[in-house]
Design a protein around this motif. Structure first.
Motif, PDB file in Angstrom:
ATOM      1  N   TYR A 169       0.614  -1.187   0.025  1.00  0.00           N
ATOM      2  CA  TYR A 169      -0.052  -0.111   0.075  1.00  0.00           C
ATOM      3  C   TYR A 169       0.491   1.227  -0.093  1.00  0.00           C
ATOM      4  CZ  TYR A 169      -4.571  -2.044  -0.518  1.00  0.00           C
ATOM      5  OH  TYR A 169      -5.429  -2.746  -0.779  1.00  0.00           O
ATOM      6  N   SER A 170       2.068   1.409   0.607  1.00  0.00           N
ATOM      7  CA  SER A 170       2.852   2.413   0.480  1.00  0.00           C
ATOM      8  C   SER A 170       3.215   2.613  -1.002  1.00  0.00           C
ATOM      9  CB  SER A 170       4.204   2.297   1.443  1.00  0.00           C
ATOM     10  OG  SER A 170       5.223   1.609   0.852  1.00  0.00           O
ATOM     11  N   LEU A 171       3.418   1.600  -1.677  1.00  0.00           N
ATOM     12  CA  LEU A 171       3.825   1.793  -3.296  1.00  0.00           C
ATOM     13  C   LEU A 171       2.519   2.220  -3.881  1.00  0.00           C
ATOM     14  CD1 LEU A 171       6.145  -1.281  -3.317  1.00  0.00           C
ATOM     15  CD2 LEU A 171       6.837   1.109  -3.991  1.00  0.00           C
ATOM     16  N   LYS A 172       1.442   1.794  -3.537  1.00  0.00           N
ATOM     17  CA  LYS A 172       0.112   2.084  -4.216  1.00  0.00           C
ATOM     18  C   LYS A 172      -0.168   3.728  -3.706  1.00  0.00           C
ATOM     19  CE  LYS A 172      -1.939  -2.052  -4.867  1.00  0.00           C
ATOM     20  NZ  LYS A 172      -3.327  -3.046  -5.268  1.00  0.00           N
ATOM     21  N   GLU A 173       0.056   4.129  -2.525  1.00  0.00           N
ATOM     22  CA  GLU A 173      -0.131   5.253  -2.133  1.00  0.00           C
ATOM     23  C   GLU A 173       0.711   6.260  -2.926  1.00  0.00           C
ATOM     24  OE1 GLU A 173      -1.967   7.266  -0.388  1.00  0.00           O
ATOM     25  OE2 GLU A 173      -3.496   5.692   0.321  1.00  0.00           O
ATOM     26  N   ALA A 174       2.303   5.862  -3.096  1.00  0.00           N
ATOM     27  CA  ALA A 174       3.270   6.865  -3.609  1.00  0.00           C
ATOM     28  C   ALA A 174       2.738   7.016  -5.195  1.00  0.00           C
ATOM     29  CB  ALA A 174       4.567   6.225  -3.484  1.00  0.00           C
ATOM     30  N   THR A 175       2.195   5.929  -5.913  1.00  0.00           N
ATOM     31  CA  THR A 175       2.024   5.971  -7.086  1.00  0.00           C
ATOM     32  C   THR A 175       0.367   6.445  -7.653  1.00  0.00           C
ATOM     33  OG1 THR A 175       1.929   3.724  -7.273  1.00  0.00           O
ATOM     34  CG2 THR A 175       3.889   4.746  -8.021  1.00  0.00           C
ATOM     35  N   ASN A 176      -0.207   6.688  -6.405  1.00  0.00           N
ATOM     36  CA  ASN A 176      -1.562   7.280  -6.511  1.00  0.00           C
ATOM     37  C   ASN A 176      -2.633   5.969  -7.262  1.00  0.00           C
ATOM     38  OD1 ASN A 176      -3.881   8.607  -6.194  1.00  0.00           O
ATOM     39  ND2 ASN A 176      -3.734  10.096  -7.663  1.00  0.00           N
ATOM     40  N   TYR A 177      -2.378   4.843  -6.868  1.00  0.00           N
ATOM     41  CA  TYR A 177      -3.109   3.532  -7.325  1.00  0.00           C
ATOM     42  C   TYR A 177      -3.152   3.338  -8.712  1.00  0.00           C
ATOM     43  CZ  TYR A 177      -4.430   3.432  -2.423  1.00  0.00           C
ATOM     44  OH  TYR A 177      -4.529   3.562  -0.960  1.00  0.00           O
ATOM     45  N   THR A 178      -2.074   4.156  -9.582  1.00  0.00           N
ATOM     46  CA  THR A 178      -2.040   3.494 -10.861  1.00  0.00           C
ATOM     47  C   THR A 178      -1.598   2.457 -11.194  1.00  0.00           C
ATOM     48  OG1 THR A 178      -0.252   4.934 -10.904  1.00  0.00           O
ATOM     49  CG2 THR A 178      -2.291   6.274 -11.422  1.00  0.00           C
ATOM     50  N   LYS A 179      -0.751   1.725 -10.470  1.00  0.00           N
ATOM     51  CA  LYS A 179       0.107   0.641 -10.809  1.00  0.00           C
ATOM     52  C   LYS A 179      -0.234  -0.554 -10.211  1.00  0.00           C
ATOM     53  CE  LYS A 179       2.922   3.990 -12.037  1.00  0.00           C
ATOM     54  NZ  LYS A 179       3.152   4.553 -13.592  1.00  0.00           N
ATOM     55  N   PRO A 180      -0.415  -1.704 -10.979  1.00  0.00           N
ATOM     56  CA  PRO A 180      -0.570  -2.986 -10.172  1.00  0.00           C
ATOM     57  C   PRO A 180       0.767  -3.283  -9.536  1.00  0.00           C
ATOM     58  CG  PRO A 180      -0.719  -3.265 -12.496  1.00  0.00           C
ATOM     59  CD  PRO A 180      -0.244  -1.816 -12.345  1.00  0.00           C
ATOM     60  N   VAL A 181       0.505  -4.042  -8.272  1.00  0.00           N
ATOM     61  CA  VAL A 181       1.731  -4.355  -7.441  1.00  0.00           C
ATOM     62  C   VAL A 181       1.991  -5.769  -7.695  1.00  0.00           C
ATOM     63  CG1 VAL A 181       2.851  -4.437  -5.066  1.00  0.00           C
ATOM     64  CG2 VAL A 181       1.765  -2.173  -6.050  1.00  0.00           C
ATOM     65  N   PHE A 182       3.237  -6.360  -8.115  1.00  0.00           N
ATOM     66  CA  PHE A 182       3.502  -7.725  -7.961  1.00  0.00           C
ATOM     67  C   PHE A 182       4.234  -8.272  -6.595  1.00  0.00           C
ATOM     68  CE2 PHE A 182       3.861  -8.994 -12.549  1.00  0.00           C
ATOM     69  CZ  PHE A 182       3.015  -8.006 -13.339  1.00  0.00           C
ATOM     70  N   VAL A 183       4.281  -9.383  -6.299  1.00  0.00           N
ATOM     71  CA  VAL A 183       4.974  -9.852  -5.077  1.00  0.00           C
ATOM     72  C   VAL A 183       5.621 -10.895  -5.657  1.00  0.00           C
ATOM     73  CG1 VAL A 183       5.234 -10.738  -2.768  1.00  0.00           C
ATOM     74  CG2 VAL A 183       3.574  -8.737  -3.171  1.00  0.00           C
ATOM     75  N   LYS A 184       6.802 -11.166  -5.672  1.00  0.00           N
ATOM     76  CA  LYS A 184       7.814 -12.142  -6.294  1.00  0.00           C
ATOM     77  C   LYS A 184       8.180 -13.177  -4.995  1.00  0.00           C
ATOM     78  CE  LYS A 184      11.569 -13.831  -8.973  1.00  0.00           C
ATOM     79  NZ  LYS A 184      12.594 -13.031 -10.073  1.00  0.00           N
ATOM     80  N   ILE A 185       7.925 -14.285  -5.168  1.00  0.00           N
ATOM     81  CA  ILE A 185       8.431 -15.168  -4.115  1.00  0.00           C
ATOM     82  C   ILE A 185       9.010 -16.385  -4.728  1.00  0.00           C
ATOM     83  CG2 ILE A 185       7.140 -14.599  -2.054  1.00  0.00           C
ATOM     84  CD1 ILE A 185       4.899 -16.605  -3.010  1.00  0.00           C
ATOM     85  N   ALA A 186       9.780 -17.080  -4.108  1.00  0.00           N
ATOM     86  CA  ALA A 186      10.395 -18.301  -4.298  1.00  0.00           C
ATOM     87  C   ALA A 186       9.522 -19.350  -4.106  1.00  0.00           C
ATOM     88  CB  ALA A 186      11.748 -18.666  -3.802  1.00  0.00           C
ATOM     89  N   ALA A 187       9.598 -20.640  -4.898  1.00  0.00           N
ATOM     90  CA  ALA A 187       8.694 -21.670  -4.700  1.00  0.00           C
ATOM     91  C   ALA A 187       9.446 -22.413  -3.380  1.00  0.00           C
ATOM     92  CB  ALA A 187       8.562 -22.627  -5.869  1.00  0.00           C
ATOM     93  N   VAL A 188       8.632 -22.564  -2.223  1.00  0.00           N
ATOM     94  CA  VAL A 188       9.221 -23.191  -1.093  1.00  0.00           C
ATOM     95  C   VAL A 188       8.183 -24.185  -0.680  1.00  0.00           C
ATOM     96  CG1 VAL A 188      10.788 -21.595  -0.322  1.00  0.00           C
ATOM     97  CG2 VAL A 188       8.575 -21.389   0.298  1.00  0.00           C
ATOM     98  N   HIS A 189       8.540 -24.981   0.312  1.00  0.00           N
ATOM     99  CA  HIS A 189       7.608 -26.136   0.682  1.00  0.00           C
ATOM    100  C   HIS A 189       6.185 -25.530   1.201  1.00  0.00           C
ATOM    101  CE1 HIS A 189      11.279 -28.433   2.117  1.00  0.00           C
ATOM    102  NE2 HIS A 189      11.458 -27.991   0.980  1.00  0.00           N
TER     103      HIS A 189
END
Lengths: 242, 501
Positions: free
Chosen positions: B295-315
């Motif tokens: 949300y800090s990223l969404k706020e900083a860009t005024n909700y104009t960008k989709p936000v991805f979260v990248k994670i490694a495949a773990v158990h």
């Protein structure tokens, strides 16, 4: 001059209002701030005065705006801050100035854990954090640049917690104390502040003491330790190509 | 010490009858394998320095050079192989952590190769993609939950920020610093031409590439290198990097010798200083903390960008993905244990994480069971090698795939797996100007466009064969997959039947 009453306002409404006002107003006042998050995220060219307690991530990615808080602040203030100034007339929570690259954060009181983690500098961008009181553990961990000053005014507790500067590979930490923290990690070397160190701190402390109406001389005339990294490539010798 | 001498794994064979002493090999090899002896008028080679990248062999005008695996081996042993023995010698000599490049090369099952696709016969006839319109366009981002109507009963469109891709493939995160300027330019231009996206990685965005912003995903990782307001504003989407398939649970480390010139400026760190990305984000200890960064990223860009979260495949990937889907993120990118890297500790790369096929199937299943699959899109990575892998991933439930190694291969990478030396003879994983210029971005971008144009056509043919004319109809359509040689447990996790069932 725009005044916003934030009493029981949702953070999105408040931040939308701030963004809208910042387009034309140079000065914005937020009254009755009640923990709203992300205030002034990415903002430039405006000064925001906050009465009350702003929530987490105040001034994240701040890009030149000024923020004055008459109260305490919570966690992650000034996250990845690029430029500007945040002045707190109370104390700060955890992760203050995370990965901060430019601008200044002045706190009159104490700060929590993980202050200034991974701060970094680049050319004319040298971030500064000054705490009037003490800092929690993990101060300046992975610090890559910038200046942190902990003054320890009016405090009887050790002015920093454990693990100060672990993985530090740039920047400087000033500690206004007679006793060096125990168990400093091997990446950090400590020395008594010399004249050139104090010359560097002078301009910062002058601004700091003016803001909080303190006596610059009294703040300067005490013993300071300076912590610096031993190497800018602390992990170089750890690897073997395979 | 004599015990540390390791006979080279590969030998340079030069046919003296063919060699014309033009010395191209000598000039082309950054590892300085080839030398000309004027007194004898012949070329010699130091096999010890050879990394088997094929640069000399491909440029030799008379085909005089080939690189062969050395027959010189240790006494055969089913337990102690050459790799195990030489790694012990290296560590006994240096005391260092072994560092490797590119994805996990070890023999683990590749589930993509154990799944087969369906096709129509007689009933539900197939569709000819040369004649009929076929839709491979996908949109990334959460779907709208509710429908609202105005007083006249008309639908009120609810705007959600989304990414539109012409096909379900994007270029995965590779930082400027780990790869060259010309490699980045090739990726950026290809992404624009193809109507897809490339990803900056965590090295910042070079000022020359701001013009490709609408086809750029910018990364925000624990080191926050090069992250500032303009960087966020320029991008089409923002990716929070939590983990990487090649090195789950650990951070990144670009050594100081690679932080030079433009790389230093783009990362906004001083020349010669290490760029260390800590293992965790020190402000994220919970899903709630992650939500705060989203949300800090969404706020900083005024909700104009989709936000991805990248994670490694773990158990525990399904539970983690469920949390991320509830964090406000729009897209979850999952990187399997075969994912590539510019440098990772060997032991971590080769032993940590799980295959992307199983991770994807279990995440998609879990999110559907919990009724939250529509909140996020799923992008998968970690060794997508062909259009068939893309196709099978979509059938398992992915919205799109990231390709990294495949894109580098298109640019000329020969998978010699020595990126960490910074002496890439193909101009990809290097910052040496004389090597970087070997990769011509005009050709590089065209080769990337060629590759994905071909893949897209293959995807359409596979779809047509099934009688499907939209990639949306394939998504999560596991009935189109059958396993071969898999145990019941594996089939259950993948959610597919065995061939013949």
């Amino acid at each position: 001059m725009k005044t916003i009453n934030a009493d029981r306002m949702h953070f999105k409404t408040l931040n939308d209002t701030v963004r809208e006002a910042a387009a034309s107003e140079k000065n914005i006042t937020i009254d009755n701030c009640m923990g709203q998050r992300y205030i002034a995220a990415g903002l430039s060219n405006t000064t925001i005065k906050i009465n009350g307690t702003p929530g987490n991530a105040l001034g994240a990615y701040l890009n030149g705006a000024g923020i004055e808080v008459y109260g305490n602040v919570q966690d992650a203030v000034g996250d990845t801050m690029n430029d500007g100034r945040i002045t707190v007339f109370g104390s700060a929570g955890d992760a203050l100035g995370y990965a901060m690259r430019g601008g200044r954060i002045y706190v009159k009181g104490n700060a929590g854990y993980r202050t200034g983690i991974h701060m970094k500098e680049y050319r004319d961008k040298v971030p500064v954090i000054v705490l009037g009181g003490s800092a929690g553990s993990f101060l300046g961990e992975y610090m890559a640049g910038g200046v942190i000053i902990v003054l320890g005014l009016d405090t009887n507790v050790p002015i920093v917690g454990n693990f100060t500067g672990t993985g530090m590979h740039g920047g400087k930490i000033f500690l206004r104390t007679d006793t060096l923290p125990k168990n400093l990690p091997e990446q950090v070397s400590a020395h008594d502040a010399e004249k050139e160190d104090m010359d560097e701190a002078y301009e910062i402390l002058k601004e700091y003491t003016e803001i909080f109406s303190m006596d610059l001389k009294a703040v300067m005339s005490a013993h300071y330790y300076v912590l610096k990294p031993n190497a800018k490539n602390p992990y170089k010798r750890m690897y073997t190509p395979n | 010490m004599a015990i540390e001498f390791m006979y080279p794994e590969y030998e340079v064979l030069r046919d003296p009858d063919r060699c014309i002493r033009c010395r191209v090999c000598e000039r082309q090899c950054a590892n300085e394998v080839h030398t000309y002896l004027p007194e004898k008028d012949r070329m010699i080679s130091d096999d010890l320095k050879c990394v088997n990248c094929h640069r000399c062999a491909t440029l030799c005008p008379t085909r005089a050079i080939k690189i062969v695996k050395s027959p010189h081996t240790f006494k055969e042993n089913a337990n102690w192989g050459q790799k195990e023995i030489t790694e012990i010698y290296k560590q006994a000599s240096s005391g260092g952590v072994l560092l490797s490049s590119m994805g996990n090369p070890e023999k683990y099952p590749v589930y993509f190769d154990k799944m087969l696709l369906n096709a129509s016969q007689v009933t539900n006839p197939s569709i000819d993609p040369l004649r009929e319109p076929m839709e491979t366009r996908v949109f990334l981002g959460g779907k709208t939950h509710e429908i609202k109507r105005d007083e006249n009963g008309r639908l009120i469109p609810i705007k959600r920020v989304k990414l539109e891709l012409s096909m379900p493939v994007m270029f995965s995160a590779m930082s400027y610093g780990s790869i060259s300027y010309n490699a980045h330019e090739s990726l950026a231009r290809a992404a624009r031409e193809l109507g897809i996206f490339y990803n900056t990685g965590e090295g910042g965005l070079h000022e020359d590439f701001y013009q490709y912003g609408s086809n750029t995903i910018v990364q925000v990782a624990s080191g926050r290198f090069g992250v500032h307001k303009k960087y966020l504003d320029t991008a089409a989407a923002i990716e929070i990097k939590i983990g990487q398939g090649a090195k789950p649970g650990i951070g990144g480390h670009l050594p100081g010798e690679k932080i030079v010139g433009d790389v230093s400026r783009t990362r906004m760190v001083p020349e010669g200083a290490d760029a260390i990305s800590p293992a965790p984000h020190h402000d994220i200890y919970s899903i709630e903390d992650l939500r705060q960064l989203v949300y800090s990223l969404k706020e900083a860009t005024n909700y104009t960008k989709p936000v991805f979260v990248k994670i490694a495949a773990v158990h525990n990937i399904a539970a983690i993905a469920s949390g991320i889907a509830r964090s406000g993120a729009d897209v979850i990118a999952i990187d399997g244990f075969r994912g590539g890297t510019g440098a990772a500790p060997t032991r971590i790369r080769d032993n940590v994480g799980i295959p992307i096929e199983l991770a994807l199937a279990s995440v998609d299943t879990r999110l559907r069971e919990e009724g939250i699959r529509d909140r996020v899109s799923l992008v998968v990575a970690g060794s997508i090698r062909s259009s068939a892998d893309v196709f099978k991933a979509v059938a398992l439930g992915a919205d799109a795939c990231y390709i990294g190694t495949a894109a580098l291969l298109a640019l000329g990478c020969h998978l010699c797996r020595t990126c960490q030396t910074g002496r890439c003879n193909w101009g990809i994983a290097t910052q040496r100007p004389d090597l970087v210029k070997r990769l011509n971005p005009d050709l590089g971008y065209q080769r990337l466009v060629n590759l994905l144009t071909a893949w897209n056509h293959e995807i359409k043919e596979l779809m047509g064969g099934m009688g499907i004319n939209s990639i949306e109809s394939l998504k999560g359509n596991r009935l189109m997959l059958r396993g071969v040689g898999l145990t019941q447990k594996e089939l259950d996790i993948l959610g597919i039947k065995h061939a013949g069932e």
